[in-house]
Design a protein around this motif. Structure first.
Motif, PDB file in Angstrom:
ATOM      1  N   THR A 425     -16.418  -1.288  40.313  1.00  0.00           N
ATOM      2  CA  THR A 425     -16.924  -2.497  39.132  1.00  0.00           C
ATOM      3  C   THR A 425     -17.428  -2.982  40.546  1.00  0.00           C
ATOM      4  OG1 THR A 425     -15.123  -4.059  40.409  1.00  0.00           O
ATOM      5  CG2 THR A 425     -14.010  -2.449  38.158  1.00  0.00           C
ATOM      6  N   MET A 426     -18.064  -3.570  41.596  1.00  0.00           N
ATOM      7  CA  MET A 426     -18.710  -4.595  41.334  1.00  0.00           C
ATOM      8  C   MET A 426     -19.772  -3.818  42.108  1.00  0.00           C
ATOM      9  SD  MET A 426     -16.452  -7.306  44.272  1.00  0.00           S
ATOM     10  CE  MET A 426     -18.127  -8.429  44.388  1.00  0.00           C
ATOM     11  N   GLY A 427     -20.669  -2.067  42.467  1.00  0.00           N
ATOM     12  CA  GLY A 427     -21.601  -1.473  42.361  1.00  0.00           C
ATOM     13  C   GLY A 427     -22.063  -1.753  41.792  1.00  0.00           C
ATOM     14  N   THR A 428     -22.240  -1.545  40.468  1.00  0.00           N
ATOM     15  CA  THR A 428     -23.545  -1.138  39.715  1.00  0.00           C
ATOM     16  C   THR A 428     -24.098  -3.473  39.176  1.00  0.00           C
ATOM     17  OG1 THR A 428     -22.610   0.467  37.939  1.00  0.00           O
ATOM     18  CG2 THR A 428     -24.149  -1.325  37.127  1.00  0.00           C
ATOM     19  N   PRO A 429     -23.402  -4.037  39.741  1.00  0.00           N
ATOM     20  CA  PRO A 429     -24.109  -5.616  39.328  1.00  0.00           C
ATOM     21  C   PRO A 429     -24.769  -5.410  40.577  1.00  0.00           C
ATOM     22  CG  PRO A 429     -21.821  -5.655  38.148  1.00  0.00           C
ATOM     23  CD  PRO A 429     -22.121  -3.868  38.996  1.00  0.00           C
ATOM     24  N   VAL A 430     -24.138  -5.319  41.305  1.00  0.00           N
ATOM     25  CA  VAL A 430     -24.846  -5.405  42.999  1.00  0.00           C
ATOM     26  C   VAL A 430     -25.843  -5.259  43.045  1.00  0.00           C
ATOM     27  CG1 VAL A 430     -24.418  -5.312  45.715  1.00  0.00           C
ATOM     28  CG2 VAL A 430     -22.868  -6.407  44.613  1.00  0.00           C
ATOM     29  N   MET A 431     -26.006  -3.924  42.342  1.00  0.00           N
ATOM     30  CA  MET A 431     -26.933  -2.939  42.801  1.00  0.00           C
ATOM     31  C   MET A 431     -28.294  -3.356  41.740  1.00  0.00           C
ATOM     32  SD  MET A 431     -27.262  -1.650  46.058  1.00  0.00           S
ATOM     33  CE  MET A 431     -26.309  -1.734  47.623  1.00  0.00           C
ATOM     34  N   SER A 432     -27.593  -3.659  40.818  1.00  0.00           N
ATOM     35  CA  SER A 432     -28.570  -3.717  39.945  1.00  0.00           C
ATOM     36  C   SER A 432     -29.629  -5.387  39.949  1.00  0.00           C
ATOM     37  CB  SER A 432     -27.642  -4.124  38.605  1.00  0.00           C
ATOM     38  OG  SER A 432     -28.936  -4.780  37.035  1.00  0.00           O
ATOM     39  N   ALA A 433     -28.161  -6.191  40.637  1.00  0.00           N
ATOM     40  CA  ALA A 433     -29.032  -7.391  40.860  1.00  0.00           C
ATOM     41  C   ALA A 433     -30.060  -7.314  42.012  1.00  0.00           C
ATOM     42  CB  ALA A 433     -28.039  -7.841  40.974  1.00  0.00           C
ATOM     43  N   ILE A 434     -30.378  -6.072  43.293  1.00  0.00           N
ATOM     44  CA  ILE A 434     -31.230  -6.004  43.878  1.00  0.00           C
ATOM     45  C   ILE A 434     -32.326  -5.358  43.772  1.00  0.00           C
ATOM     46  CG2 ILE A 434     -31.398  -4.924  46.515  1.00  0.00           C
ATOM     47  CD1 ILE A 434     -28.511  -5.332  46.979  1.00  0.00           C
ATOM     48  N   ALA A 435     -31.832  -4.188  42.339  1.00  0.00           N
ATOM     49  CA  ALA A 435     -33.259  -3.564  42.235  1.00  0.00           C
ATOM     50  C   ALA A 435     -34.090  -4.299  41.103  1.00  0.00           C
ATOM     51  CB  ALA A 435     -32.520  -2.462  40.940  1.00  0.00           C
ATOM     52  N   THR A 436     -33.801  -5.517  40.204  1.00  0.00           N
ATOM     53  CA  THR A 436     -34.171  -6.038  39.310  1.00  0.00           C
ATOM     54  C   THR A 436     -34.743  -7.243  39.904  1.00  0.00           C
ATOM     55  OG1 THR A 436     -32.213  -7.755  38.840  1.00  0.00           O
ATOM     56  CG2 THR A 436     -32.715  -5.971  37.222  1.00  0.00           C
ATOM     57  N   GLY A 437     -34.100  -7.642  40.882  1.00  0.00           N
ATOM     58  CA  GLY A 437     -34.492  -8.744  41.964  1.00  0.00           C
ATOM     59  C   GLY A 437     -35.613  -8.465  42.743  1.00  0.00           C
TER      60      GLY A 437
END
Length: 479
Positions: A425-437
């Motif tokens: 559940t946390m993988g996508t939000p974490v990596m999405s945050a890194i990518a979009t940032g």
């Protein structure tokens, strides 16, 4: 009457009066029903990844807000799982399992019929809440339906394998449904499956709850729920506003403090959600840390490569989904090889080997470019990474449940499954945050830079998994 795993059961007559065929058929039906439900939940984690860009265009989501389709689900699925598991112990696991499936079916129907972002996000919230209820209740029903020993181990092994396979299947199925029918079918496919399980489950599942109703550790439940919510929300805000955003850092710090408070509460709680005596065991504690990292990295990589295939290479959802079939083949091979590797080298060595193989394959993806020729790198890298990740996951499950007395096996298995749930559940939000940032612009070069940054972070986390195993996990004397 007898008590098995804390559950009161009525003795089944033996001899000629025993219901032979029905007695043997019922456990199989129970296993099938529970595994179908768990497989559906695993598919749900990834089925929208490929469809996200199409959903964004259809309902008016911006690229920065697109991650909320995944994050709204992740917040609820990760944040409420421990609390939902305890509520199932209080009021009946079968009852919560069926109620959660009903909510999941209705939420999926609402998502499939959504006409705007608000309705879709609300549907994802209820899907996440339903997942938080069904997953621990289903696992408890699985463990209490089979006695300690080979039958339970086989059932749990099938459950873990199907959860991993379901995630990959979801990526492929999402692409097929989105391209051939509509992204709405990524939601609607749940409705008939949930309905079928709801019809059959009451006939084969028996109610399961401890003979003495446990007390609800309300302070601990609030601390861990709010802590997990804050951590996921903090990563999400960091992705939207940058890692220097004071609000994001404040929320992350609050989440960390709440999780520390949860540990302190559990030390003194008369009926803790998670006994500290179990957490103090080195194999359990560090094995679960490795498990969270294992599921964070490979599942989020599917999201990152979905963005790459569609936003950089311009693939259709169908082509992007089918590309992940190679990853699925890698996980199948890894699952086949894992028992042999573990038998020869031990779980610790297998865990480190799997992590290093996955890290090397992930690091290779940093060379991805802007042309379709990059498929010559992407396909073999994801295949090899899938082999390594499955070896890592199997070794983690064994490590996190080893060296424990029989009466603590249920708790250890529950924690291992919880680590799997939180990681997914946390993988996508974490990596999405890194990518979009890291995306300075929404042009192809800007998107590719953000994806590469997240892939580098992903590879670093896999290396951290190998380091955790090498430093903190002692090799058992004999496997």
């Amino acid at each position: 009457m007898s008590v098995v795993d804390g559950v009161t059961r009525r003795a089944v007559p033996a001899g000629p009066d025993a219901p032979g065929p029905r007695r043997s058929a019922r456990p199989r039906l129970t296993l099938v029903v529970l595994l179908v439900a768990q497989f559906m939940l695993a598919v749900d984690f990834s089925i929208l990844n490929v469809a996200l860009p199409v959903i964004g265009r259809g309902l008016g989501f911006s690229l920065a807000n697109l991650q909320w389709i995944a994050t709204a689900f992740a917040l609820c699925a990760a944040g409420f799982t421990l609390l939902a598991g305890r509520i199932a112990d209080l009021f009946g696991r079968r009852r919560l399992f069926l109620g959660g499936l009903a909510v999941l079916g209705l939420a999926s129907l609402a998502g499939g019929l959504a006409t705007g972002p608000q309705v879709l996000i609300a549907a994802r919230v209820f899907q996440g809440l339903a997942t938080a209820v069904v997953t621990p209740a289903g696992l408890a029903l699985l463990t209490t339906s089979f006695p300690e020993g080979p039958l339970r181990q086989r059932a749990l092994g099938l459950n873990g394998a199907l959860m991993s396979a379901g995630f990959t299947t979801g990526a492929v199925l999402g692409g097929v449904l989105t391209d051939l029918l509509s992204w709405r079918w990524a939601f609607l496919v749940n409705v008939p499956v949930a309905a079928a399980v709801l019809v059959i489950a009451p006939m084969v599942l028996t109610e399961s709850r401890p003979p003495v109703r446990p007390r609800l550790d309300l302070p601990g439940a609030l601390a861990v729920t709010l802590g997990l919510l804050a951590v996921v929300l903090g990563f999400t805000r960091a992705g939207e506003h940058g890692w220097g955003d004071p609000a994001a850092l404040l929320v992350l710090a609050a989440g960390l403090l709440l999780l520390i408070a949860f540990y302190l509460i559990e030390r003194k709680a008369p009926a803790p959600l998670v006994p500290v005596t179990v957490l103090r065991r080195r194999a359990v504690a560090w094995g679960n840390v490795a498990g969270v990292l294992a599921f964070v990295t490979e599942t989020s990589l599917v999201f990152l490569l979905t963005l790459y295939l569609q936003k950089v290479l311009g693939f259709s959802p169908l082509a992007a989904g089918l590309s992940f079939g190679v990853l699925g083949l890698g996980t199948v091979l890894g699952g086949t090889l894992a028992p042999r590797v573990i038998a020869r080298t031990g779980t610790r060595a297998a865990l480190i080997t799997g992590a290093l193989v996955q890290a090397a394959a992930t690091a290779g993806l940093l060379a991805l470019g802007t042309t379709a020729r990059s498929l010559a790198l992407l396909l073999p890298a994801t295949f090899v990474g899938g082999v390594g990740n499955m070896l890592l996951i199997v070794a983690f499950m064994i490590t996190a449940t080893s060296g424990l007395p029989d009466h603590e096996q249920g708790m250890a298995t529950g924690l291992a499954t919880m680590s799997q749930q939180i990681g997914i559940t946390m993988g996508t939000p974490v990596m999405s945050a890194i990518a979009t940032g890291a995306m300075a612009t929404t042009t192809v070069p800007g998107v590719l830079h953000g994806i590469r940054t997240a892939i580098a972070a992903d590879a670093g986390l896999v290396l951290a998994t190998a380091l955790v195993a090498a430093v903190f996990l002692r090799a058992p004397a004999k496997e």
